[in-house]
Design an enzyme around this catalytic site. Structure first.
Site, PDB file in Angstrom:
ATOM      1  N   ILE A  14       0.838  -1.198   0.000  1.00 17.09           N
ATOM      2  CA  ILE A  14       0.000   0.000   0.000  1.00 17.09           C
ATOM      3  C   ILE A  14       0.874   1.250   0.000  1.00 17.09           C
ATOM      4  O   ILE A  14       0.572   2.248  -0.657  1.00 17.09           O
ATOM      5  CB  ILE A  14      -0.967  -0.032   1.214  1.00 17.09           C
ATOM      6  CG1 ILE A  14      -1.790  -1.316   1.147  1.00 17.09           C
ATOM      7  CG2 ILE A  14      -1.873   1.195   1.203  1.00 17.09           C
ATOM      8  CD1 ILE A  14      -2.526  -1.687   2.386  1.00 17.09           C
ATOM      9  N   SER A 127      -6.979  -0.790  10.374  1.00 16.48           N
ATOM     10  CA  SER A 127      -7.639  -1.899   9.692  1.00 16.48           C
ATOM     11  C   SER A 127      -9.026  -2.149  10.258  1.00 16.48           C
ATOM     12  O   SER A 127      -9.273  -1.925  11.450  1.00 16.48           O
ATOM     13  CB  SER A 127      -6.788  -3.166   9.864  1.00 16.48           C
ATOM     14  OG  SER A 127      -7.507  -4.318   9.493  1.00 16.48           O
ATOM     15  N   THR A 129     -10.059  -4.730  10.996  1.00 11.15           N
ATOM     16  CA  THR A 129      -9.912  -5.835  11.952  1.00 11.15           C
ATOM     17  C   THR A 129     -10.258  -5.385  13.374  1.00 11.15           C
ATOM     18  O   THR A 129     -10.588  -6.190  14.225  1.00 11.15           O
ATOM     19  CB  THR A 129      -8.474  -6.412  11.859  1.00 11.15           C
ATOM     20  OG1 THR A 129      -8.462  -7.729  12.368  1.00 11.15           O
ATOM     21  CG2 THR A 129      -7.470  -5.560  12.578  1.00 11.15           C
ATOM     22  N   TYR A 152      -1.831  -9.289  15.789  1.00  5.86           N
ATOM     23  CA  TYR A 152      -1.778  -8.250  14.738  1.00  5.86           C
ATOM     24  C   TYR A 152      -2.932  -7.261  14.951  1.00  5.86           C
ATOM     25  O   TYR A 152      -2.718  -6.046  14.999  1.00  5.86           O
ATOM     26  CB  TYR A 152      -1.884  -8.884  13.340  1.00  5.86           C
ATOM     27  CG  TYR A 152      -2.368  -7.920  12.291  1.00  5.86           C
ATOM     28  CD1 TYR A 152      -3.696  -7.936  11.859  1.00  5.86           C
ATOM     29  CD2 TYR A 152      -1.517  -6.962  11.756  1.00  5.86           C
ATOM     30  CE1 TYR A 152      -4.147  -7.026  10.921  1.00  5.86           C
ATOM     31  CE2 TYR A 152      -1.967  -6.062  10.810  1.00  5.86           C
ATOM     32  CZ  TYR A 152      -3.290  -6.091  10.391  1.00  5.86           C
ATOM     33  OH  TYR A 152      -3.748  -5.188   9.469  1.00  5.86           O
ATOM     34  N   LYS A 156      -3.173  -3.052  16.150  1.00  2.39           N
ATOM     35  CA  LYS A 156      -3.907  -1.969  15.480  1.00  2.39           C
ATOM     36  C   LYS A 156      -4.772  -1.236  16.505  1.00  2.39           C
ATOM     37  O   LYS A 156      -4.818  -0.005  16.527  1.00  2.39           O
ATOM     38  CB  LYS A 156      -4.772  -2.509  14.335  1.00  2.39           C
ATOM     39  CG  LYS A 156      -3.979  -2.992  13.133  1.00  2.39           C
ATOM     40  CD  LYS A 156      -3.099  -1.881  12.541  1.00  2.39           C
ATOM     41  CE  LYS A 156      -2.340  -2.366  11.329  1.00  2.39           C
ATOM     42  NZ  LYS A 156      -1.357  -1.356  10.849  1.00  2.39           N
ATOM     43  N   TYR A 180      -8.593   0.330   6.882  1.00  2.00           N
ATOM     44  CA  TYR A 180      -8.714  -0.291   5.556  1.00  2.00           C
ATOM     45  C   TYR A 180      -9.615  -1.519   5.638  1.00  2.00           C
ATOM     46  O   TYR A 180      -9.565  -2.245   6.631  1.00  2.00           O
ATOM     47  CB  TYR A 180      -7.369  -0.805   5.061  1.00  2.00           C
ATOM     48  CG  TYR A 180      -6.214   0.143   5.063  1.00  2.00           C
ATOM     49  CD1 TYR A 180      -4.919  -0.359   5.060  1.00  2.00           C
ATOM     50  CD2 TYR A 180      -6.378   1.521   5.057  1.00  2.00           C
ATOM     51  CE1 TYR A 180      -3.819   0.483   5.050  1.00  2.00           C
ATOM     52  CE2 TYR A 180      -5.284   2.372   5.062  1.00  2.00           C
ATOM     53  CZ  TYR A 180      -4.009   1.846   5.054  1.00  2.00           C
ATOM     54  OH  TYR A 180      -2.923   2.680   5.047  1.00  2.00           O
ATOM     55  N   ARG A 234     -16.251  -9.999   2.250  1.00  2.00           N
ATOM     56  CA  ARG A 234     -15.326  -8.910   2.579  1.00  2.00           C
ATOM     57  C   ARG A 234     -15.583  -7.725   1.648  1.00  2.00           C
ATOM     58  O   ARG A 234     -16.235  -7.871   0.611  1.00  2.00           O
ATOM     59  CB  ARG A 234     -13.875  -9.370   2.383  1.00  2.00           C
ATOM     60  CG  ARG A 234     -13.434 -10.495   3.325  1.00  2.00           C
ATOM     61  CD  ARG A 234     -13.299 -10.023   4.746  1.00  2.00           C
ATOM     62  NE  ARG A 234     -12.766 -11.073   5.632  1.00  2.00           N
ATOM     63  CZ  ARG A 234     -13.483 -12.006   6.208  1.00  2.00           C
ATOM     64  NH1 ARG A 234     -14.794 -12.045   6.010  1.00  2.00           N
ATOM     65  NH2 ARG A 234     -12.914 -12.912   6.998  1.00  2.00           N
ATOM     66  N   GLY A 300     -10.254 -18.119  13.125  1.00  4.80           N
ATOM     67  CA  GLY A 300     -10.059 -16.667  13.280  1.00  4.80           C
ATOM     68  C   GLY A 300     -10.779 -15.861  12.225  1.00  4.80           C
ATOM     69  O   GLY A 300     -10.956 -14.648  12.381  1.00  4.80           O
TER      70      GLY A 300
END
Ligand code: WQD
Length: 343
Positions: A14, A127, A129, A152, A156, A180, A234, A300
């Site tokens: 990115i 993210s 997430t 991870y 964030k 994102y 998604r 997950g």
């Protein structure tokens, strides 16, 4: 004098695409990268696209002396876009300490070095997430954040908190966190793109490597979810659209008069697609019959998530322009380019 923007992780996926968008918007990017998850293919590709060598400082964002030296050498830097972080969900479960140390230390070091250099504009790579599996869809910026499913994701969440608290402290710091959704695709020139080191964890690079014969077969992780075809949903966003959102975030920060400022945006198309729809779209645009099998769910994985993009559309004045098909076409062109250059 051109406005200079430090792009940490600017040799990454990115980051490199954002470097192109910055130049096209009249900024001068300064790439800072330790090449732990990137290689010089991106730097060569940027020269092909831009026609010049983008300023590059090879080093680690956790290295304070190195970061001080970059700000000392590049006095025209007016802002930082911070991409530099480890981002493999699965690896973060295996190596949590490495993820916490790298992703948190790099952010804290960058913030400190910015303060010493009187640089106050900051765009952070976050993210979706942080939402986990949302209760309701589409997600807005007010959708409750949930405990992370991986270290991870936890980094964030923690980085967003660090940034928000730093802004609230009254520090001369104006920050935007961009959450994102799923970045895919490549620059239309096909000379930069996603370059996963090793076996791709993400869907689209696995698809293109399967189509290129590098991988034997794609496994679709589950088709027993509560979706139209049973596979996960998604919000897939073209990486060039995502890159443009960073430029819009810098302009937005320029408009803020308070010395301390903080905001958050979901950066997605607002459209959800299933894994099997992505596979079908890829076969259509590439003309390649993909070898895939339906496998069991991936631990997950969340079932479905896609953005409510109203805030980024209205406040940041940004809109996703490129389609899923265009992104898959660009991803395939990039994979074919890699096949030629690596041959
Ligand atoms: C998408 C869908 C898989 C591979 C993660 C991070 C996110 C961001 C992007 C860093 C899922 C399915 C995948 C495969 C499959 N990270 N899939 N077969 O997990 O949504 O997001 O990567 O920038 O923060 O959370 O992306 O591309 O891994 O998976 O079926 O071989 O594709 O199950 O439903 P994900 P993904």
């Amino acid at each position: 004098m051109k406005k200079s923007i430090m792009v940490t992780g600017g040799a990454g996926y990115i980051g490199s695409h954002t470097v192109v968008a910055l130049v096209e918007a009249g900024y001068e990017p300064v790439i800072v990268d330790n090449f732990s998850n990137a290689d010089h293919t991106a730097i060569k590709g940027l020269k092909t696209i831009l026609g010049f060598d983008v300023k590059l400082y090879e080093g680690d964002c956790t290295d304070m002396a190195f970061m001080r030296s970059v700000f000392a050498a590049e006095k025209d830097i007016v802002g930082v876009i911070h991409f530099a972080a480890f981002k493999a969900v699965g690896e973060s479960v295996q190596k949590p300490a490495m993820y916490y140390e790298n992703n948190l230390d790099s952010l804290l070091t960058v913030i400190k070095a910015m303060g010493e250099a009187d640089v106050s504009h900051f765009v952070f790579s976050s993210s979706c997430t942080v939402y986990g599996q949302p209760e309701s869809l589409p997600v807005t910026e007010d959708t409750p954040k949930q405990p992370a499913e991986s270290p991870y994701g936890a980094t964030k969440l923690m980085c967003e908190q660090i940034i928000e608290d730093h802004c609230k402290s009254g520090a001369a710091f104006k920050a935007v966190a961009l959450r994102y959704f799923n970045p895919i695709g490549a620059h239309p020139s096909a000379v930069i793109g996603e370059l996963p080191l090793g076996v791709p964890a993400n869907l689209v690079p696995f698809i293109t490597q399967t189509a290129a014969g590098i991988r034997e077969q794609l496994t679709v992780f589950g088709n027993d979810y509560d979706t139209q075809d049973g596979s996960c949903i998604r919000d897939y966003i073209h990486v060039m659209d995502l890159a443009d959102a960073h430029v819009k975030a810098l302009s937005y920060l320029d408009e803020q008069t308070n010395t301390s400022f903080h905001d958050v945006f979901n950066v997605g198309t607002g459209q959800g697609n299933t894994v099997l729809e992505v596979v079908g779209a890829f076969q259509k645009v590439s003309g390649v019959k993909l070898n895939y099998v339906i496998g069991s769910r991936r631990p997950g994985d969340i079932e479905k998530i896609y953005a409510n993009a109203d805030k980024v559309n209205t406040v940041l004045k940004w809109q996703a322009k490129r389609s899923l098909e265009e992104a898959l076409c660009d991803a395939w062109a990039w994979q074919e380019h890699l096949g030629r250059v690596k041959a």
